[in-house]
Design a protein around this motif. Structure first.
Motif, mmCIF file in Angstrom:
data_model
loop_
_atom_site.group_PDB
_atom_site.id
_atom_site.type_symbol
_atom_site.label_atom_id
_atom_site.label_comp_id
_atom_site.label_asym_id
_atom_site.label_seq_id
_atom_site.Cartn_x
_atom_site.Cartn_y
_atom_site.Cartn_z
ATOM 1 N N ILE A 1 24.197 -47.246 -9.982
ATOM 2 C CA ILE A 1 23.949 -46.111 -9.404
ATOM 3 C C ILE A 1 22.216 -45.935 -9.094
ATOM 4 O O ILE A 1 21.676 -45.329 -8.404
ATOM 5 N N ALA A 2 21.419 -46.992 -10.179
ATOM 6 C CA ALA A 2 20.085 -47.081 -9.981
ATOM 7 C C ALA A 2 19.742 -47.776 -8.515
ATOM 8 O O ALA A 2 18.492 -47.718 -8.256
ATOM 9 N N LEU A 3 20.586 -48.260 -7.848
ATOM 10 C CA LEU A 3 20.388 -48.645 -6.584
ATOM 11 C C LEU A 3 19.780 -47.524 -5.580
ATOM 12 O O LEU A 3 19.255 -47.991 -4.394
ATOM 13 N N ALA A 4 20.201 -46.322 -5.918
ATOM 14 C CA ALA A 4 19.837 -45.146 -5.216
ATOM 15 C C ALA A 4 18.388 -44.967 -4.894
ATOM 16 O O ALA A 4 17.937 -44.524 -4.079
ATOM 17 N N THR A 5 17.458 -45.781 -5.940
ATOM 18 C CA THR A 5 16.151 -45.715 -5.926
ATOM 19 C C THR A 5 15.795 -46.348 -4.580
ATOM 20 O O THR A 5 14.386 -46.219 -4.288
ATOM 21 N N ILE A 6 16.423 -47.598 -4.216
ATOM 22 C CA ILE A 6 15.937 -48.409 -3.332
ATOM 23 C C ILE A 6 15.637 -47.738 -2.092
ATOM 24 O O ILE A 6 14.451 -47.808 -1.435
ATOM 25 N N PRO A 7 16.439 -46.628 -1.363
ATOM 26 C CA PRO A 7 16.024 -45.907 -0.337
ATOM 27 C C PRO A 7 14.853 -45.038 -0.594
ATOM 28 O O PRO A 7 13.987 -44.665 0.644
ATOM 29 N N LEU A 8 14.781 -44.552 -1.756
ATOM 30 C CA LEU A 8 13.531 -43.826 -1.882
ATOM 31 C C LEU A 8 12.183 -44.589 -2.203
ATOM 32 O O LEU A 8 11.179 -44.125 -1.435
ATOM 33 N N ILE A 9 12.190 -45.821 -2.524
ATOM 34 C CA ILE A 9 11.216 -46.713 -2.533
ATOM 35 C C ILE A 9 10.540 -46.897 -1.006
ATOM 36 O O ILE A 9 9.460 -46.814 -0.766
ATOM 37 N N VAL A 10 11.700 -47.198 0.008
ATOM 38 C CA VAL A 10 11.558 -47.496 1.417
ATOM 39 C C VAL A 10 10.891 -46.325 1.919
ATOM 40 O O VAL A 10 9.721 -46.410 2.770
ATOM 41 N N LEU A 11 11.214 -45.037 1.553
ATOM 42 C CA LEU A 11 10.671 -43.807 2.090
ATOM 43 C C LEU A 11 9.021 -43.701 1.663
ATOM 44 O O LEU A 11 8.314 -43.474 2.545
ATOM 45 N N LEU A 12 8.982 -44.024 0.233
ATOM 46 C CA LEU A 12 7.536 -44.031 -0.243
ATOM 47 C C LEU A 12 6.609 -45.085 0.650
ATOM 48 O O LEU A 12 5.458 -44.783 0.736
ATOM 49 N N TYR A 13 7.342 -46.180 0.838
ATOM 50 C CA TYR A 13 6.490 -47.172 1.667
ATOM 51 C C TYR A 13 6.010 -46.662 3.062
ATOM 52 O O TYR A 13 4.716 -46.736 3.495
ATOM 53 N N PHE A 14 6.851 -46.016 3.815
ATOM 54 C CA PHE A 14 6.554 -45.612 5.152
ATOM 55 C C PHE A 14 5.707 -44.418 4.877
ATOM 56 O O PHE A 14 4.694 -44.176 5.918
ATOM 57 N N GLN A 15 5.682 -43.518 3.701
ATOM 58 C CA GLN A 15 4.590 -42.293 3.631
ATOM 59 C C GLN A 15 3.255 -43.101 3.202
ATOM 60 O O GLN A 15 2.091 -42.579 3.695
ATOM 61 N N LEU A 16 3.212 -44.273 2.685
ATOM 62 C CA LEU A 16 2.006 -44.892 2.470
ATOM 63 C C LEU A 16 1.467 -45.499 3.546
ATOM 64 O O LEU A 16 0.270 -45.277 3.758
ATOM 65 N N LEU A 17 2.482 -45.964 4.526
ATOM 66 C CA LEU A 17 1.708 -46.474 5.705
ATOM 67 C C LEU A 17 0.923 -45.397 6.442
ATOM 68 O O LEU A 17 -0.005 -45.434 7.229
ATOM 69 N N TYR A 18 1.860 -44.190 6.482
ATOM 70 C CA TYR A 18 1.350 -43.009 7.236
ATOM 71 C C TYR A 18 0.029 -42.495 6.696
ATOM 72 O O TYR A 18 -0.965 -42.126 7.430
ATOM 73 N N TRP A 19 -0.238 -42.542 5.233
ATOM 74 C CA TRP A 19 -1.304 -42.105 4.720
ATOM 75 C C TRP A 19 -2.445 -43.200 5.115
ATOM 76 O O TRP A 19 -3.529 -42.545 5.306
ATOM 77 N N LYS A 20 -2.122 -44.449 5.216
ATOM 78 C CA LYS A 20 -3.182 -45.434 5.503
ATOM 79 C C LYS A 20 -3.892 -44.890 6.890
ATOM 80 O O LYS A 20 -4.933 -44.987 7.067
ATOM 81 N N LYS A 21 -2.917 -44.961 7.910
ATOM 82 C CA LYS A 21 -3.324 -44.704 9.206
ATOM 83 C C LYS A 21 -4.243 -43.368 9.259
ATOM 84 O O LYS A 21 -5.062 -43.369 10.119
ATOM 85 N N ASN A 22 -3.854 -42.227 8.553
ATOM 86 C CA ASN A 22 -4.558 -41.111 8.681
ATOM 87 C C ASN A 22 -5.862 -41.242 7.822
ATOM 88 O O ASN A 22 -6.960 -40.659 8.303
ATOM 89 N N THR A 23 -5.962 -41.969 7.083
ATOM 90 C CA THR A 23 -7.134 -42.224 6.298
ATOM 91 C C THR A 23 -8.333 -42.965 7.038
ATOM 92 O O THR A 23 -9.570 -42.854 7.012
ATOM 93 N N ILE A 24 -7.720 -43.789 7.829
ATOM 94 C CA ILE A 24 -8.662 -44.727 8.700
ATOM 95 C C ILE A 24 -9.176 -44.024 9.663
ATOM 96 O O ILE A 24 -10.395 -43.964 10.275
ATOM 97 N N LYS A 25 -8.356 -43.046 10.497
ATOM 98 C CA LYS A 25 -8.824 -42.154 11.393
ATOM 99 C C LYS A 25 -9.977 -41.323 10.862
ATOM 100 O O LYS A 25 -10.992 -40.818 11.678
ATOM 101 N N LYS A 26 -9.898 -40.802 9.493
ATOM 102 C CA LYS A 26 -10.880 -40.037 9.141
ATOM 103 C C LYS A 26 -12.067 -40.722 8.699
ATOM 104 O O LYS A 26 -13.092 -40.113 8.463
ATOM 105 N N ILE A 27 -12.060 -41.756 8.548
ATOM 106 C CA ILE A 27 -13.580 -42.421 7.904
ATOM 107 C C ILE A 27 -14.567 -42.409 9.011
ATOM 108 O O ILE A 27 -15.716 -42.451 8.863
ATOM 109 N N GLY A 28 -13.915 -42.861 10.191
ATOM 110 C CA GLY A 28 -15.285 -42.877 11.242
ATOM 111 C C GLY A 28 -14.822 -43.488 12.267
ATOM 112 O O GLY A 28 -13.843 -43.462 12.748
ATOM 113 N N ASP A 29 -15.794 -44.300 13.219
ATOM 114 C CA ASP A 29 -15.480 -44.835 14.020
ATOM 115 C C ASP A 29 -14.587 -46.112 14.082
ATOM 116 O O ASP A 29 -14.676 -46.873 13.079
ATOM 117 N N PRO A 30 -13.565 -45.814 15.233
ATOM 118 C CA PRO A 30 -12.357 -46.855 14.884
ATOM 119 C C PRO A 30 -12.831 -48.230 15.177
ATOM 120 O O PRO A 30 -12.158 -49.193 14.441
#
Length: 333
Positions: free
Chosen positions: A12-41
């Motif tokens: 049943i612990a395998l159910a954590t794998i999809p959750l980790i995948v979701l967190l990975y994509f959220q991390l990518l989204y956060w990185k993109k937003n952070t890059i936009k906020k820093i300044g000149d692309p």
């Protein structure tokens, strides 16, 4: 070849794998937003020119695969090895042991609970061909160990048995009988016995009618009374003082032999007052020998090949790769 997981519930612990995948994509989204906020692309891209999204993805994949391998290792994939056609003759015996605070009374030295432990140890030594289960009870009853030939495991549970393992206090014998009966094969009407070890302090009106029902299902109840008619005060280990009632008087716990005799009599069993451990064990085993034993197949005799170590090795390799793989781009030689 039939494969199986020894502990399939761990999967049943395998159910954590999809959750980790979701967190990975959220991390990518956060990185993109952070890059936009820093300044000149253009400036930001120049600063992170050595960063490799592909390596970052690979690191995540190796981590996820390692976690998956660890979970599968915990579940322990097995396949049947050499099968021995071993059968044994035996009886199923569930030992129901009272662990209420009244069992701490010292009218039997060192106290009732310790003498009960000594009795169970010696009794199991006399039942090498029988499957043994264990129920601990006070105000509630819990099946601590299902029927097994692994008497070593039972020794471990008995050693740890005490009032703290059952938070609800009292001596509800009917609960102990129900929990014990649940361990048996309901399709069989013989080869079954409950060994009830208690001071029987609290009268339980449901116990005798329930015992009569169990007798119809082929269950023999053998009872062991621990304590004395004179009784003894109960030491509370939490306060190191004797237990008192609402009026401040010291509570005296006395052995209730009448109910235990009725339970045994209703099921063709025997009642024994525990004065001498060896004599009590002899009386119980003699009564158990009157039960017709059955031929039983036992999984303890099945040889299984385990594969958990392979999955642990795979997980270790994946973690090593993840650890040494950098997030930056690899420079060409």
């Amino acid at each position: 070849m039939n494969y199986r997981f020894q502990h399939i519930e761990y999967l049943i612990a395998l159910a954590t794998i999809p959750l980790i995948v979701l967190l990975y994509f959220q991390l990518l989204y956060w990185k993109k937003n952070t890059i936009k906020k820093i300044g000149d692309p253009k400036l930001v891209q120049a600063l992170i020119a050595n960063y490799s999204p592909i390596n970052f993805l690979l690191k995540f994949m190796f981590f996820a695969l390692a976690l998956t391998a660890v979970i599968i290792a915990a579940a322990n994939l097995q396949k049947p090895g050499a099968m021995e056609n071993v059968q044994r003759k035996g009886v199923d015996v569930v030992i129901a042991m009272d662990v209420s605070k009244s069992m701490l009374a010292e009218d039997i030295k060192p106290n009732r609970l310790e003498r009960a432990r000594q009795l169970v140890y010696k009794l199991m030594d006399q039942l090498p061909n029988d499957r043994v289960g264990l129920v601990l009870f006070a105000g509630r009853a819990y099946l601590q160990m299902p029927l097994t030939t692994d008497h070593g495991a039972a020794h471990m549970y008995i050693q740890q048995a005490g009032p703290e393992v059952v938070p609800t206090q009292g001596t509800v014998i009917s609960e102990a009988l129900r929990a014990s009966n649940s361990a048996f094969n309901s399709k069989e009407r013989k080869f079954k016995s409950i060994v009830l070890i208690t001071d029987g302090e609290d009268h339980d009106p449901q116990a005798v009618p329930l015992a009569q029902q169990l007798a119809q299902d082929g269950v023999m109840i053998n009872t062991v009374g621990i304590g004395s008619a004179e009784g003894a005060p109960i030491m509370d280990p939490a306060t190191n003082t004797y237990k008192k009632d609402e009026t401040g008087n010291t509570v005296v716990s006395r052995l209730n032999e009448t109910e235990l005799q009725q339970l045994a009599g209703a099921t063709r069993g025997v009642y024994v007052k525990l004065n001498d451990v060896d004599a009590t064990v002899n009386a119980i085993t003699k009564q158990l020998s009157t039960i017709e034993s059955s031929s039983l197949d036992d999984n303890a005799f099945r040889d299984y090949k385990n594969y958990f170590q392979w999955f642990l090795a795979i997980a270790f390799v994946f973690l090593l790769i993840e650890f040494f793989l950098p997030e930056r781009k690899l420079k060409a030689a």
